[in-house]
Design an enzyme around this catalytic site. Structure first.
Site, PDB file in Angstrom:
ATOM      1  N   ARG A   1       5.540   0.620  -7.340  1.00  0.00           N
ATOM      2  CA  ARG A   1       6.215   2.099  -6.790  1.00  0.00           C
ATOM      3  C   ARG A   1       7.115   1.086  -5.751  1.00  0.00           C
ATOM      4  NH1 ARG A   1       5.648   6.349  -3.186  1.00  0.00           N
ATOM      5  NH2 ARG A   1       3.823   6.011  -2.602  1.00  0.00           N
TER       6      ARG A   1
ATOM      7  N   GLU B   1       0.033 -11.344  -3.998  1.00  0.00           N
ATOM      8  CA  GLU B   1      -1.327 -11.654  -3.785  1.00  0.00           C
ATOM      9  C   GLU B   1      -1.706 -11.230  -5.234  1.00  0.00           C
ATOM     10  OE1 GLU B   1       0.391  -9.156  -2.735  1.00  0.00           O
ATOM     11  OE2 GLU B   1      -0.699  -7.132  -3.137  1.00  0.00           O
TER      12      GLU B   1
ATOM     13  N   CYS C   1       5.884  -5.683  -0.013  1.00  0.00           N
ATOM     14  CA  CYS C   1       5.951  -4.188  -0.485  1.00  0.00           C
ATOM     15  C   CYS C   1       6.121  -3.127   0.564  1.00  0.00           C
ATOM     16  CB  CYS C   1       5.117  -3.820  -1.467  1.00  0.00           C
ATOM     17  SG  CYS C   1       5.416  -2.653  -2.506  1.00  0.00           S
TER      18      CYS C   1
ATOM     19  N   GLY D   1       0.927  -1.112   0.052  1.00  0.00           N
ATOM     20  CA  GLY D   1       0.031   0.079  -0.118  1.00  0.00           C
ATOM     21  C   GLY D   1       0.931   1.150   0.108  1.00  0.00           C
ATOM     22  N   GLU D   2       0.606   2.279   0.856  1.00  0.00           N
ATOM     23  CA  GLU D   2       1.545   3.252   1.197  1.00  0.00           C
ATOM     24  C   GLU D   2       2.042   3.262   2.553  1.00  0.00           C
ATOM     25  OE1 GLU D   2       3.744   6.466   0.931  1.00  0.00           O
ATOM     26  OE2 GLU D   2       2.178   6.313   2.244  1.00  0.00           O
TER      27      GLU D   2
ATOM     28  N   HIS E   1       4.370  -7.794  -5.006  1.00  0.00           N
ATOM     29  CA  HIS E   1       2.930  -8.410  -4.671  1.00  0.00           C
ATOM     30  C   HIS E   1       2.396  -9.830  -5.103  1.00  0.00           C
ATOM     31  CE1 HIS E   1       1.417  -4.465  -3.457  1.00  0.00           C
ATOM     32  NE2 HIS E   1       2.557  -3.801  -3.864  1.00  0.00           N
TER      33      HIS E   1
HETATM   34  N1  LIG Z   1       3.226  -1.099  -3.419  1.00  0.00           N
HETATM   35  C1  LIG Z   1       3.584  -0.751  -2.445  1.00  0.00           C
HETATM   36  O1  LIG Z   1       3.335  -1.265  -1.392  1.00  0.00           O
HETATM   37  C2  LIG Z   1       4.603   0.366  -2.365  1.00  0.00           C
HETATM   38  C3  LIG Z   1       5.058   0.861  -1.017  1.00  0.00           C
HETATM   39  C4  LIG Z   1       5.601   2.336  -1.252  1.00  0.00           C
HETATM   40  N2  LIG Z   1       6.811   2.398  -2.189  1.00  0.00           N
HETATM   41  C5  LIG Z   1       5.714   2.896   0.237  1.00  0.00           C
HETATM   42  O2  LIG Z   1       6.467   3.693   0.555  1.00  0.00           O
HETATM   43  O3  LIG Z   1       4.890   2.690   0.804  1.00  0.00           O
END
Ligand SMILES: NC(=O)CC[C@H](N)C(=O)O
Length: 215
Positions: free
Chosen positions: A143, A204, A78, A46-47, A202
């Site tokens: 990302r 999933e 991630c 996610g972020e 990812h």
């Molecule tokens: N797909 C992702 O989970 C990206 C993570 C992202 N680079 C972050 O800083 O959270």
């Protein structure tokens, strides 16, 4: 078996759906107490800054750290990998809290911005020798972070070759324009340390379930 999936933000529904395809029940975790009902945990992508703010708001960090300390299996994908790392670079101003436990340094947006997201066939010898199946795994990098260095107790399960003219600056990978192609450098994208598993991509979002099985 019931697997907890941290459900503050990001791809928790996709993880729960992938677990369901394997006949495993995944439950959403949003509060510290809920961690007592599960014996393992997935921290999704996610972020990570947003996720960390929400985790702080719900006072989840102490319980998450305790969960890791107890040696329970935790898999970070991630942003989840960033959460589990002992150290992260390329953070937003002011930084962000980490759960830690995984002895490595992660670059938060190693592969660049959202539009530089990509898919690649990864060589996964450890996964194939443990679980069988193909020697490669389709990695979906959104990302994505990468692991810059690992401690002595960390096993590298997959790496990805990037041209060495991709040079690391404080917050992103910057390409230097060179006439000649540069040799490749391998960047770590999957690690394991005891019961902690981290993947920069990812799983999933792919049909290959071997990372779930290994977890
Ligand atoms: N797909 C992702 O989970 C990206 C993570 C992202 N680079 C972050 O800083 O959270």
């Amino acid at each position: 078996m019931v697997v907890g999936v941290l459900a503050l933000q990001g791809s928790f529904n996709e993880h729960i759906a992938a677990l369901k395809r394997l006949g495993v029940k995944g439950v959403e975790i949003r509060k510290p107490d809920q961690l007592q009902n599960v014996s393992s945990l997935i921290i999704p992508g996610g972020e990570s800054t947003t996720m960390a703010r929400l985790a702080e708001y719900h006072n989840l960090f102490p319980a998450l750290r305790e969960f890791v300390k107890m040696g329970k299996p935790v898999w970070g994908t991630c942003a989840g990998l960033i959460f589990l790392a002992n150290k992260a670079v390329g953070q937003k101003l002011g930084g962000q809290e980490l759960v830690g436990g995984l002895d490595c340094t992660v670059h938060r947006n190693f592969f660049g911005s959202q539009i530089q997201s990509f898919e690649a066939e990864l060589s996964v010898p450890a996964l194939a020798s443990q679980e069988g199946g193909p020697e490669t795994f389709r990695g979906v990098f959104i990302r994505a972070p990468a692991v810059l260095d690992v401690g002595p107790d960390v096993d590298v399960l997959a790496d990805y070759p990037v041209p060495s003219n991709k040079v690391l600056y404080s917050s992103s990978t910057v390409e230097i324009q060179e006439e000649n192609a540069m040799p490749e450098k391998k960047v770590i994208v999957a690690v394991r340390q005891g019961n902690l598993l981290g993947t920069a991509f990812h799983p999933e979002l792919t049909a290959d379930t071997r990372w779930y099985i290994i977890f």
